[in-house]
Design a protein around this motif. Structure first.
Motif, PDB file in Angstrom:
ATOM      1  N   GLY A 395       0.798  -1.222   0.000  1.00 61.09           N
ATOM      2  CA  GLY A 395       0.000   0.000   0.000  1.00 61.09           C
ATOM      3  C   GLY A 395       0.828   1.267   0.000  1.00 61.09           C
ATOM      4  O   GLY A 395       0.330   2.347  -0.351  1.00 61.09           O
ATOM      5  N   LEU A 396       2.087   1.164   0.375  1.00 57.30           N
ATOM      6  CA  LEU A 396       2.983   2.321   0.374  1.00 57.30           C
ATOM      7  C   LEU A 396       3.761   2.469  -0.929  1.00 57.30           C
ATOM      8  O   LEU A 396       4.312   3.542  -1.206  1.00 57.30           O
ATOM      9  CB  LEU A 396       3.976   2.210   1.535  1.00 57.30           C
ATOM     10  CG  LEU A 396       3.388   2.106   2.948  1.00 57.30           C
ATOM     11  CD1 LEU A 396       4.505   1.920   3.966  1.00 57.30           C
ATOM     12  CD2 LEU A 396       2.557   3.345   3.274  1.00 57.30           C
ATOM     13  N   LEU A 397       3.818   1.405  -1.713  1.00 55.75           N
ATOM     14  CA  LEU A 397       4.652   1.420  -2.914  1.00 55.75           C
ATOM     15  C   LEU A 397       4.115   2.371  -3.984  1.00 55.75           C
ATOM     16  O   LEU A 397       4.902   3.000  -4.702  1.00 55.75           O
ATOM     17  CB  LEU A 397       4.760   0.006  -3.497  1.00 55.75           C
ATOM     18  CG  LEU A 397       5.497  -1.028  -2.640  1.00 55.75           C
ATOM     19  CD1 LEU A 397       5.546  -2.374  -3.368  1.00 55.75           C
ATOM     20  CD2 LEU A 397       6.905  -0.543  -2.320  1.00 55.75           C
ATOM     21  N   GLY A 398       2.795   2.471  -4.124  1.00 49.87           N
ATOM     22  CA  GLY A 398       2.231   3.361  -5.137  1.00 49.87           C
ATOM     23  C   GLY A 398       2.628   4.814  -4.931  1.00 49.87           C
ATOM     24  O   GLY A 398       3.185   5.453  -5.839  1.00 49.87           O
ATOM     25  N   PRO A 399       2.361   5.387  -3.745  1.00 50.45           N
ATOM     26  CA  PRO A 399       2.792   6.773  -3.502  1.00 50.45           C
ATOM     27  C   PRO A 399       4.298   6.958  -3.628  1.00 50.45           C
ATOM     28  O   PRO A 399       4.761   7.978  -4.158  1.00 50.45           O
ATOM     29  CB  PRO A 399       2.314   7.041  -2.069  1.00 50.45           C
ATOM     30  CG  PRO A 399       1.143   6.126  -1.891  1.00 50.45           C
ATOM     31  CD  PRO A 399       1.504   4.888  -2.657  1.00 50.45           C
ATOM     32  N   LEU A 400       5.088   5.987  -3.140  1.00 52.36           N
ATOM     33  CA  LEU A 400       6.545   6.093  -3.258  1.00 52.36           C
ATOM     34  C   LEU A 400       6.962   6.102  -4.726  1.00 52.36           C
ATOM     35  O   LEU A 400       7.790   6.926  -5.149  1.00 52.36           O
ATOM     36  CB  LEU A 400       7.211   4.926  -2.529  1.00 52.36           C
ATOM     37  CG  LEU A 400       8.739   4.840  -2.652  1.00 52.36           C
ATOM     38  CD1 LEU A 400       9.398   6.080  -2.059  1.00 52.36           C
ATOM     39  CD2 LEU A 400       9.263   3.574  -1.977  1.00 52.36           C
ATOM     40  N   GLY A 401       6.408   5.183  -5.514  1.00 53.93           N
ATOM     41  CA  GLY A 401       6.733   5.142  -6.935  1.00 53.93           C
ATOM     42  C   GLY A 401       6.330   6.413  -7.651  1.00 53.93           C
ATOM     43  O   GLY A 401       7.035   6.881  -8.559  1.00 53.93           O
ATOM     44  N   VAL A 404       8.962   9.237  -6.841  1.00 49.51           N
ATOM     45  CA  VAL A 404      10.235   8.997  -7.520  1.00 49.51           C
ATOM     46  C   VAL A 404      10.100   9.223  -9.025  1.00 49.51           C
ATOM     47  O   VAL A 404      10.949   9.859  -9.660  1.00 49.51           O
ATOM     48  CB  VAL A 404      10.726   7.564  -7.237  1.00 49.51           C
ATOM     49  CG1 VAL A 404      11.950   7.232  -8.089  1.00 49.51           C
ATOM     50  CG2 VAL A 404      11.070   7.413  -5.753  1.00 49.51           C
ATOM     51  N   THR A 405       9.005   8.726  -9.611  1.00 49.46           N
ATOM     52  CA  THR A 405       8.808   8.857 -11.053  1.00 49.46           C
ATOM     53  C   THR A 405       8.668  10.319 -11.469  1.00 49.46           C
ATOM     54  O   THR A 405       9.302  10.764 -12.443  1.00 49.46           O
ATOM     55  CB  THR A 405       7.564   8.067 -11.504  1.00 49.46           C
ATOM     56  OG1 THR A 405       7.753   6.684 -11.192  1.00 49.46           O
ATOM     57  CG2 THR A 405       7.341   8.215 -13.001  1.00 49.46           C
ATOM     58  N   LEU A 406       7.834  11.071 -10.762  1.00 52.10           N
ATOM     59  CA  LEU A 406       7.630  12.475 -11.135  1.00 52.10           C
ATOM     60  C   LEU A 406       8.897  13.290 -10.939  1.00 52.10           C
ATOM     61  O   LEU A 406       9.191  14.206 -11.724  1.00 52.10           O
ATOM     62  CB  LEU A 406       6.472  13.074 -10.322  1.00 52.10           C
ATOM     63  CG  LEU A 406       5.090  12.471 -10.560  1.00 52.10           C
ATOM     64  CD1 LEU A 406       4.031  13.279  -9.823  1.00 52.10           C
ATOM     65  CD2 LEU A 406       4.764  12.392 -12.048  1.00 52.10           C
ATOM     66  N   TRP A 407       9.667  12.970  -9.915  1.00 52.32           N
ATOM     67  CA  TRP A 407      10.925  13.691  -9.679  1.00 52.32           C
ATOM     68  C   TRP A 407      11.919  13.439 -10.807  1.00 52.32           C
ATOM     69  O   TRP A 407      12.573  14.363 -11.300  1.00 52.32           O
ATOM     70  CB  TRP A 407      11.520  13.264  -8.342  1.00 52.32           C
ATOM     71  CG  TRP A 407      12.884  13.857  -8.098  1.00 52.32           C
ATOM     72  CD1 TRP A 407      13.191  15.177  -7.921  1.00 52.32           C
ATOM     73  CD2 TRP A 407      14.123  13.134  -8.035  1.00 52.32           C
ATOM     74  NE1 TRP A 407      14.552  15.332  -7.738  1.00 52.32           N
ATOM     75  CE2 TRP A 407      15.146  14.094  -7.802  1.00 52.32           C
ATOM     76  CE3 TRP A 407      14.471  11.802  -8.130  1.00 52.32           C
ATOM     77  CZ2 TRP A 407      16.480  13.739  -7.680  1.00 52.32           C
ATOM     78  CZ3 TRP A 407      15.809  11.440  -7.998  1.00 52.32           C
ATOM     79  CH2 TRP A 407      16.790  12.407  -7.781  1.00 52.32           C
ATOM     80  N   LEU A 408      12.021  12.199 -11.246  1.00 51.43           N
ATOM     81  CA  LEU A 408      12.970  11.859 -12.306  1.00 51.43           C
ATOM     82  C   LEU A 408      12.492  12.304 -13.684  1.00 51.43           C
ATOM     83  O   LEU A 408      13.289  12.700 -14.532  1.00 51.43           O
ATOM     84  CB  LEU A 408      13.218  10.345 -12.321  1.00 51.43           C
ATOM     85  CG  LEU A 408      14.042   9.773 -11.166  1.00 51.43           C
ATOM     86  CD1 LEU A 408      13.992   8.251 -11.177  1.00 51.43           C
ATOM     87  CD2 LEU A 408      15.489  10.266 -11.257  1.00 51.43           C
TER      88      LEU A 408
END
Length: 424
Positions: A395-401, A404-408
């Motif tokens: 449940g935490l992986l979606g927000p974390l991903g 990271v994706t938007l930053w990169l």
């Protein structure tokens, strides 16, 4: 002969290929008990067979992506289909665990090409504002294939035996291949293409199919933040999908007390939601672009919604009613497909057509590696602590991903590759 809306026929072809892909990959899982009893396979043997699939699936994501960029989508799918359908047929002749593992590895190597190949087809045939919806169409094939596989495979095995089942399912790919060779060409070479549709496809995108384009290598692609946005996004979030694919039935039985019959009656619901999310997520970003939003704003807005919805798995663990928990899990897979469809569209938004398959393949390889590790870890944690910690972490992986994706990724739009522009 000219056909209007030819791109939808091409999307239908890759949708059908994806349905067959999932039927072929799930045959062993559905027939596990019958095969194990017949050949005397242990659970360790079964784990090794499935791990061989995942390992070569991940390797092939890189190899196939590059192959499609070099030889094109038409011949690329010929290679993938022949390898995976031939491997599916070969399962019927397996007599040992090692033979099954070898054929499973070949199946994984062939099947992986479907994903970078389909992404490349979408990039070739759809303008930027329709690409996410095109991705949604073929990704829906995974949900449809996942839902159709158990009843079809069970019926075939009951009527004809498990070996004959592999022959029937393996033959499906070769039937599809005949359709592919008869119907598919790239837009610049298709004799049925109308000038109106050609102009529509090129609207808002460079005419990469009609002019020389660079073919950057893997090392060069890895120098771009945008490549790492796709790679890390897939690495962090793909385990969410495989957690539910591999562990949902056993969770419902072991943690929620469902019978096998109840699992069969209800476990399809989250995958139906996934199919709706695949289409809805693709349609949403395209609709926003049509209303005047930039590709950058539309993609990110829809990705944010999808990624945040995947956290509903935490609520599922807190639900007292098992059917409420199942409903929250449906929200998770709906959100995941909304997210992943737009994430998988980014390679064609950022890069020229000659690099789309390679970038997609790098992301797929990262996804496979993460899924292998997460699946292994899930088994260890479930044995020691139960299912709750695993679904909580997922449940935490979606927000974390998402972060990271938007930053990169930065701004979704124009990249310059060796002096060649790709406008998204």
């Amino acid at each position: 002969m000219k056909i209007s809306g030819l791109r939808w026929l091409m999307a239908g072809l890759i949708f059908l290929a994806t349905v067959i892909n999932y039927i072929d990959r799930q045959t062993v899982a559905v027939l596990k008990t019958s095969i194990s009893q017949d050949l005397g396979l242990s659970n360790a043997d079964y784990a090794a067979i499935q791990n061989s699939f995942l390992l070569f699936y991940g390797i092939s994501q890189i190899v196939s992506g590059r192959l499609y960029d070099v030889i094109g989508t038409r011949l690329g799918f010929v290679f993938s289909i022949v390898v995976w359908s031939g491997a599916a047929l070969a399962h019927a002749a397996a007599r040992t665990a090692w033979a099954f593992a070898a054929f499973r590895a070949a199946l994984g190597f062939g099947e992986a090409g479907n994903w970078p190949g389909a992404a490349k087809v979408v990039g070739e045939w759809f303008p930027a504002r329709e690409r996410a919806f095109g991705m949604g169409i073929f990704n829906t094939g995974a949900a449809v294939g996942g839902a159709l596989s158990p009843p079809i495979i069970a019926w075939l095995a009951t009527a004809y035996g498990w070996r004959a089942t592999f022959i029937v399912t393996g033959t499906l790919g070769f039937i599809w291949l005949a359709l592919w060779l008869a119907l598919f060409r790239t837009p610049d070479r298709h004799p049925w293409m109308t000038e109106t549709e050609r102009a529509h496809i090129l609207d808002g995108a460079s005419a990469t199919t009609s002019r020389p384009a660079s073919r950057p290598g893997w090392l060069q692609l890895l120098t771009y933040r945008q490549t790492w946005a796709v790679v890390m996004g897939r690495f962090i979030t793909d385990p969410i999908w495989w957690l539910y694919v591999f562990w949902l039935p056993s969770y419902l039985q072991e943690a929620r007390g469902f019978s096998l019959q109840q699992v069969g009656q209800s476990a399809w619901v989250p995958f139906l939601a996934a199919g709706i999310g695949a289409l809805g997520g693709g349609y949403a970003s395209g609709a926003l672009i049509s209303r005047g939003w930039t590709v950058n704003r539309a993609r990110k807005a829809v990705m944010i919604v999808g990624a945040l919805l995947t956290s509903a798995g935490i609520l599922a663990m807190r639900a007292g009613d098992p059917y409420v928990a199942l409903g929250w899990m449906a929200v998770v897979l709906f959100g995941f497909q909304v997210w992943i469809n737009n994430l998988q569209t980014l390679p064609s938004d950022f890069f020229p057509g000659t690099a789309v398959g390679s970038v997609f393949g790098l992301g797929g390889a990262a996804a496979a590696l993460a899924s292998i590790l997460f699946t292994w870890g899930t088994g260890q944690v479930v044995d020691a602590f139960g299912y709750t910690p695993v679904f909580f972490v997922a449940g935490l992986l979606g927000p974390l991903g998402l972060v990271v994706t938007l930053w990169l990724a930065g701004r979704v739009g124009t990249l310059v590759i060796e002096g060649k522009e790709q406008t998204a």
